[in-house]
Design an enzyme around this catalytic site. Structure first.
Site, PDB file in Angstrom:
ATOM      1  N   GLU A  41       0.858  -1.328   0.038  1.00 15.53           N
ATOM      2  CA  GLU A  41       0.163   0.037   0.080  1.00 15.53           C
ATOM      3  C   GLU A  41       0.903   1.163   0.024  1.00 15.53           C
ATOM      4  OE1 GLU A  41      -0.640  -2.501   2.061  1.00 15.53           O
ATOM      5  OE2 GLU A  41      -2.469  -3.433   1.487  1.00 15.53           O
ATOM      6  N   HIS A  71     -11.314  -4.564   9.642  1.00 15.42           N
ATOM      7  CA  HIS A  71     -12.013  -4.574   8.380  1.00 15.42           C
ATOM      8  C   HIS A  71     -13.317  -3.987   8.428  1.00 15.42           C
ATOM      9  CE1 HIS A  71      -9.063  -7.725   7.690  1.00 15.42           C
ATOM     10  NE2 HIS A  71      -9.403  -7.605   6.338  1.00 15.42           N
TER      11      HIS A  71
HETATM   12  C1  TPP Z   1      -2.366  -4.514   4.644  1.00 18.22           C
HETATM   13  C2  TPP Z   1      -3.238  -5.517   3.888  1.00 18.22           C
HETATM   14  N1  TPP Z   1      -3.693  -5.267   2.692  1.00 18.22           N
HETATM   15  C3  TPP Z   1      -4.490  -6.025   1.870  1.00 18.22           C
HETATM   16  C4  TPP Z   1      -5.242  -6.959   2.791  1.00 18.22           C
HETATM   17  C5  TPP Z   1      -6.194  -7.912   2.265  1.00 18.22           C
HETATM   18  N2  TPP Z   1      -5.874  -9.215   2.138  1.00 18.22           N
HETATM   19  C6  TPP Z   1      -6.141 -10.039   2.847  1.00 18.22           C
HETATM   20  S1  TPP Z   1      -5.336 -11.628   2.842  1.00 18.22           S
HETATM   21  C7  TPP Z   1      -4.557 -11.020   1.468  1.00 18.22           C
HETATM   22  C8  TPP Z   1      -3.748 -11.817   0.618  1.00 18.22           C
HETATM   23  C9  TPP Z   1      -2.549 -12.303   1.426  1.00 18.22           C
HETATM   24  O1  TPP Z   1      -1.539 -13.333   0.740  1.00 18.22           O
HETATM   25  P1  TPP Z   1      -0.511 -14.002   1.416  1.00 18.22           P
HETATM   26  O2  TPP Z   1       0.268 -12.917   2.563  1.00 18.22           O
HETATM   27  O3  TPP Z   1       0.139 -14.770   0.684  1.00 18.22           O
HETATM   28  O4  TPP Z   1      -1.295 -14.770   2.700  1.00 18.22           O
HETATM   29  P2  TPP Z   1      -2.384 -16.054   2.124  1.00 18.22           P
HETATM   30  O5  TPP Z   1      -3.700 -15.438   2.017  1.00 18.22           O
HETATM   31  O6  TPP Z   1      -1.943 -16.755   1.002  1.00 18.22           O
HETATM   32  O7  TPP Z   1      -2.417 -17.031   3.485  1.00 18.22           O
HETATM   33  C10 TPP Z   1      -4.927  -9.661   1.088  1.00 18.22           C
HETATM   34  C11 TPP Z   1      -4.567  -8.906   0.021  1.00 18.22           C
HETATM   35  C12 TPP Z   1      -4.969  -7.165   4.238  1.00 18.22           C
HETATM   36  N3  TPP Z   1      -5.739  -7.562   5.070  1.00 18.22           N
HETATM   37  N4  TPP Z   1      -4.032  -6.029   4.877  1.00 18.22           N
END
Ligand code: TPP
Ligand code: MG
Lengths: 328, 345
Positions: free
Chosen positions: A61, A130
């Protein structure tokens, strides 16, 4: 007139403005197809405009916000999506110290034409990280404009204006509004910033409401109408610039003011409206100004606790009754 | 890693330890299957991010930890916290938003914490647990204990500034933290290749002068061994370690996401690597598991899950007003001093 959803209205605004001006491009997490963004506003857009103009970013971000500012300073017009308003905090530095200040610090040389679209609000057991309503943080920062549309019509018209403005705009949608429908003309239109909309005329009390609480205030108006109480619902649509004249005109007519928003009460937007009205229309007020806002606590997960802190029509109606009875 | 090596009877793990790992992986998968069922039935609200397919990573990791070690976890944290010691019934109670839940129903699936066993929080914000784990490790060093702190996070988190800042600080301070990246190849809809030009996380960590390795996250024993080494290093004052565990989520990002962006063949390929099936095969080969015992484990887990759901359903629904409590230690949400607590201030 045709009816479309808030989501479709936003998407139309993006499509029209991207067609109209090739400098407009989108930037954000998971916004390209097939996923098409968390709340599906950008679904289909990467297929129309390509991934050069619908740029999907990693979870960075601060990085993409800064990149949007940089692109805006040098001739482009980015529209950034933060999946949740809660995640804008990751980019606060770029928003607060850069986007908001570069024009001023450069002695008026720079323009920062970026729209930061995001969504907030409770209502889905999304819990403390959220479901926040942190518009007051942005409203407080000189250099940022803040829009909070409550209807499909306003969403489209305000987003088109936001994209055409040369100042940075925090454009705050609401997760429960995406599926709501409203009349939106086929013909092109825009809505200027700083012009409130009187969503319902009334004589006994002015209710200033934003985003989701506009819908709640309109429901309260129906309930109260059956009891012979007539409220005027004013939606400022943009928190800054604020159309205080429309609010003051309304208060001069009704002599009572209640302000409602989903954000926590302490230090919220309502306090600003209250202060301005107290200053400009003190002699017209028959009762103390009221706020119906969330208690200043984080958003709890459990549905019943979340309901407890959310604004609904009965909380608004109850307070209006008390105001009218002089029970405050 | 050669196949023969992997299939050899491990000399560093007892039958009991291996069976405990097997059982825990099954429990996690069962927990999430059950949670999904009641989420879809409308009994559980909010978001539900399942870690089905990834169980070997937290189980292997936490098998090398002590109760007083710390973990930070993520939105996809059920497996992490169950591995660290959370009980099924109180987890369900939290998902049901009940008073007996780990967070009294205030946190929900994404925010499970149990400070009594070092679980200092799952997290709704991607990457934010990573620097917090570094801080826990700093505190360990300042307090002079031999605990360690583990941070679980996903591949997507490595694109955040927090990740890079945390690694740099850990390296600079040489604190006892272990970074466990669960690289399931997706950050929501974005494949790993969209998060990083060069997907080599080991090199990235090494560029911060942190010892690093990539392990097969579908092999619980491999994960255990890697973490075990890291724990030894951390406890003896030799600083941080970075471990990438390559794994896969067998489902969409959250319940309700069909995962349209995950190619069918890729899903097929990873399902064949299922860590639970693999360990079952090994245990049987080593004579540690009979079909009968295997069935008994399944039956016991089913009973534990069903009891857990019953516990959650019958747990007291919080008073709505409870929403106003727990904001501060010394004051209520309106700023009025709280009697017992303010005396200590
Ligand atoms: C700072 C932030 N940006 C975006 C999100 C939305 N979001 C939640 S999970 C996710 C993907 C996360 O990917 P990863 O770190 O690979 O974890 P996984 O979901 O694969 O376990 C996103 C974009 C968030 N929760 N926090
Ligand atoms: Mg991932």
């Amino acid at each position: 007139m045709r009816e479309i959803t808030y989501r479709e209205a936003l998407k139309e605004a993006l499509i029209e403005e991207m067609k109209r001006d090739e400098r407009v491009f989108l930037l954000g997490e998971d916004i390209a197809d097939p996923f098409g963004s968390a709340y599906k506003v950008t679904l289909g857009l990467s297929s129309i405009f390509g991934t050069d103009r619908v740029i999907q970013t990693p979870i960075s971000e601060q990085g993409f916000t800064g990149a949007a500012v940089g692109a805006a300073l040098t001739g482009m017009r980015p529209v950034v999506e933060f999946m949740y308003i809660d995640f804008t905090t990751m980019a606060m530095e770029q928003l607060v110290n850069q986007a908001a200040k570069i024009r001023y610090m450069s002695g008026g040389q720079a323009k920062v034409p970026v729209v930061f679209r995001t969504q907030g609000g409770p209502g889905r057991s999304s819990a403390a990280q959220h479901a926040q309503s942190i518009e007051a943080l942005f409203h407080h920062i000189p250099g940022l404009l803040v829009a909070m549309p409550s209807s499909a019509y306003d969403a489209k018209g305000l987003l088109k204006t936001a994209i055409r403005l040369d100042d940075p705009v925090i454009f705050i949608e609401q997760k429960l509004l995406y599926n709501t429908k409203g009349e939106v003309p086929e013909e092109e239109y825009t809505i200027p910033f700083g012009v409130a909309d009187v969503k319902r005329n009334g004589t006994d009390c002015t209710v200033v409401a934003t985003s989701m609480t506009v819908l709640k205030a309109l429901k309260a108006a129906d309930i109260l109408a059956e009891e012979g109480i007539s409220i005027e619902v004013v939606d400022p649509r943009t928190l800054f610039p604020l159309d205080i004249e429309t609010i003051v005109e309304s208060v001069k007519k009704t002599s009572r003011l209640l302000i409602t928003h989903e954000a926590p009460e302490r230090g919220g937007f309502a306090a600003e409206v209250a202060a301005q009205v107290a200053n400009l229309a003190f002699d017209y007020l028959d009762a103390p100004i009221q706020r119906v806002c969330a208690p200043s606590v984080p958003i709890p997960f459990a549905r019943n606790m979340e309901d407890y802190i959310m604004i609904d029509e009965s909380k608004i109606a109850d307070r209006v009754r008390k105001l009218i009875r002089g029970d405050i | 890693m050669d196949r023969k090596n992997q299939e050899e009877l491990p000399s560093d793990l007892t039958k009991e330890q291996l069976l405990a790992m097997y059982r825990k992986m099954q429990l996690i998968r069962g927990f999430e299957g059950t949670a999904k069922k009641y989420f879809e039935a409308g009994e559980i609200g909010g978001f539900l991010h399942l870690s089905v397919g990834q169980e070997a990573v937290p189980v292997g990791t936490c098998s090398a930890l002590r109760k007083d070690d710390y973990i930070t976890s993520t939105h996809r944290g059920h497996g992490d916290v169950l591995s660290k010691g959370c009980e099924v019934k109180r987890m369900f109670a939290e998902l049901y938003g009940r008073t007996d839940g780990y967070c009294k129903g205030k946190g929900g699936s994404m925010h499970i914490a149990d400070f009594s066993q070092g679980i200092i929080g799952a997290n709704g914000i991607v990457s934010s647990g990573i620097p917090i784990a570094v801080g826990a490790a700093l505190s360990i060093r300042m307090r002079g204990t031999d605990q360690v702190a583990v941070s679980f996070f996903g591949d997507g988190a490595t694109a955040e500034g927090s990740f890079h800042e945390a690694l740099n600080l850990a390296s600079l301070w040489q604190v006892p933290v272990i970074f466990v990246c669960q690289n399931n190849l997706y950050a929501l809809s974005q494949p790993w290749s969209h998060s990083a030009r060069d997907g080599n996380l080991v090199e990235r960590a090494q560029s911060y002068h942190i010892p690093a390795e990539s392990v097969d996250g579908m092999d619980v024993i491999a994960v255990y061994r890697s973490v075990e080494k890291a724990v030894d290093r951390a406890r003896s004052g030799d600083g941080p370690t970075f471990i990438e565990a390559r794994t896969y989520r067998f489902m969409g990002h959250y319940v309700g996401d069909p995962g349209a962006y995950m190619p069918e063949e890729e899903q097929e390929e990873w399902r064949k690597k299922d860590a639970i099936a693999k360990l079952r095969r090994q245990l049987k080969m080593w004579g540690y598991l009979t079909d009968k015992v295997d069935e008994q484990i399944a039956t016991d887990i089913e009973a534990e899950l069903q009891d857990g759901i019953e516990y959650a359903r019958s747990s007291v629904i919080p008073e709505p007003r409870e929403a106003l409590n727990d904001v501060y230690v010394h004051f209520d949400y309106l700023g009025r001093p709280l009697k017992e607590e303010s005396n200590h201030a």
